[in-house]
Design a protein around this motif. Structure first.
Motif, PDB file in Angstrom:
ATOM      1  N   SER A  63       0.831  -1.196   0.000  1.00 16.81           N
ATOM      2  CA  SER A  63       0.000   0.000   0.000  1.00 16.81           C
ATOM      3  C   SER A  63       0.871   1.255   0.000  1.00 16.81           C
ATOM      4  O   SER A  63       2.008   1.251   0.467  1.00 16.81           O
ATOM      5  N   MET A  64       0.312   2.340  -0.514  1.00 13.27           N
ATOM      6  CA  MET A  64       1.031   3.620  -0.550  1.00 13.27           C
ATOM      7  C   MET A  64       1.321   4.091   0.871  1.00 13.27           C
ATOM      8  O   MET A  64       2.395   4.637   1.141  1.00 13.27           O
ATOM      9  N   ASP A  65       0.408   3.858   1.799  1.00 14.45           N
ATOM     10  CA  ASP A  65       0.616   4.250   3.189  1.00 14.45           C
ATOM     11  C   ASP A  65       1.850   3.551   3.762  1.00 14.45           C
ATOM     12  O   ASP A  65       2.677   4.180   4.428  1.00 14.45           O
ATOM     13  N   LEU A  66       1.985   2.255   3.490  1.00 17.45           N
ATOM     14  CA  LEU A  66       3.145   1.512   3.969  1.00 17.45           C
ATOM     15  C   LEU A  66       4.428   2.065   3.353  1.00 17.45           C
ATOM     16  O   LEU A  66       5.416   2.283   4.052  1.00 17.45           O
ATOM     17  N   MET A  67       4.414   2.322   2.066  1.00 15.56           N
ATOM     18  CA  MET A  67       5.605   2.841   1.396  1.00 15.56           C
ATOM     19  C   MET A  67       6.008   4.209   1.970  1.00 15.56           C
ATOM     20  O   MET A  67       7.193   4.478   2.160  1.00 15.56           O
ATOM     21  N   GLU A  68       5.033   5.049   2.290  1.00 11.71           N
ATOM     22  CA  GLU A  68       5.342   6.351   2.881  1.00 11.71           C
ATOM     23  C   GLU A  68       5.946   6.195   4.269  1.00 11.71           C
ATOM     24  O   GLU A  68       6.882   6.913   4.631  1.00 11.71           O
ATOM     25  N   ARG A  69       5.424   5.245   5.052  1.00 11.90           N
ATOM     26  CA  ARG A  69       5.973   5.014   6.382  1.00 11.90           C
ATOM     27  C   ARG A  69       7.400   4.475   6.318  1.00 11.90           C
ATOM     28  O   ARG A  69       8.264   4.862   7.110  1.00 11.90           O
ATOM     29  N   VAL A  70       7.659   3.579   5.377  1.00  5.73           N
ATOM     30  CA  VAL A  70       9.019   3.037   5.208  1.00  5.73           C
ATOM     31  C   VAL A  70       9.964   4.161   4.808  1.00  5.73           C
ATOM     32  O   VAL A  70      11.059   4.291   5.364  1.00  5.73           O
ATOM     33  N   LEU A  71       9.549   4.992   3.880  1.00  6.02           N
ATOM     34  CA  LEU A  71      10.392   6.105   3.449  1.00  6.02           C
ATOM     35  C   LEU A  71      10.675   7.049   4.613  1.00  6.02           C
ATOM     36  O   LEU A  71      11.817   7.481   4.818  1.00  6.02           O
TER      37      LEU A  71
ATOM     38  N   GLY B 260      10.682   6.298   7.768  1.00  3.28           N
ATOM     39  CA  GLY B 260      11.574   5.607   8.683  1.00  3.28           C
ATOM     40  C   GLY B 260      13.013   5.615   8.206  1.00  3.28           C
ATOM     41  O   GLY B 260      13.944   5.823   8.990  1.00  3.28           O
ATOM     42  N   LEU B 261      13.213   5.411   6.923  1.00  2.00           N
ATOM     43  CA  LEU B 261      14.566   5.427   6.362  1.00  2.00           C
ATOM     44  C   LEU B 261      15.170   6.827   6.461  1.00  2.00           C
ATOM     45  O   LEU B 261      16.366   6.961   6.739  1.00  2.00           O
ATOM     46  N   ARG B 262      14.359   7.837   6.261  1.00  2.00           N
ATOM     47  CA  ARG B 262      14.877   9.203   6.399  1.00  2.00           C
ATOM     48  C   ARG B 262      15.266   9.512   7.831  1.00  2.00           C
ATOM     49  O   ARG B 262      16.166  10.296   8.085  1.00  2.00           O
ATOM     50  N   GLY B 263      14.586   8.871   8.757  1.00  2.00           N
ATOM     51  CA  GLY B 263      14.866   9.100  10.176  1.00  2.00           C
ATOM     52  C   GLY B 263      16.110   8.410  10.694  1.00  2.00           C
ATOM     53  O   GLY B 263      16.562   8.691  11.793  1.00  2.00           O
TER      54      GLY B 263
END
Length: 114
Positions: A100-108, A110-113
């Motif tokens: 899902s797009m929501d999951l992809m946004e959360r992963v992104l 998290g990686l930025r963090g």
């Protein structure tokens, strides 16, 4: 003075794959109901258990412990088989087999963090 470096594959007994494949976005947490066993608890298992008292993704575990992703996946799969961690089921995928797009946004995020 030189520092002794341990090759990543020695941490997994030379294995690069495990019976269970964990996606990088899979969330894992320490199973607090299981007592640590001196025979199955390695230094890596203890470090992962300490980190995962709060849920983390497989990618976060690898990054925070400075482990290659493949090594983290094998260690986490081993720990799952020993019931040392809980693997939380991922979110459903769409009709085309994509996350899902929501999951992809959360992963992104998290990686930025990291």
């Amino acid at each position: 003075m030189s520092t002794l470096r341990v090759r990543p594959y020695t941490r997994t007994g030379g294995r690069t794959h495990s019976a269970r494949t964990l996606a990088i976005e899979t969330i894992v947490s320490t199973n607090e109901r299981i007592d640590r066993d001196a025979l199955t608890s390695t230094a890596e298992h203890r470090a992962i258990s300490d980190l995962c008292r709060n849920p983390h993704s497989v990618a976060e575990v690898a990054a925070r412990l400075r482990l290659p992703l493949g090594v983290a996946r094998v260690l986490l799969a081993d720990m799952s088989e020993l019931s040392l961690i809980t693997v939380h089921q991922g979110e459903p995928i769409d009709a085309e087999g994509r996350p899902s797009m929501d999951l992809m946004e959360r992963v992104l995020a998290g990686l930025r963090g990291i």
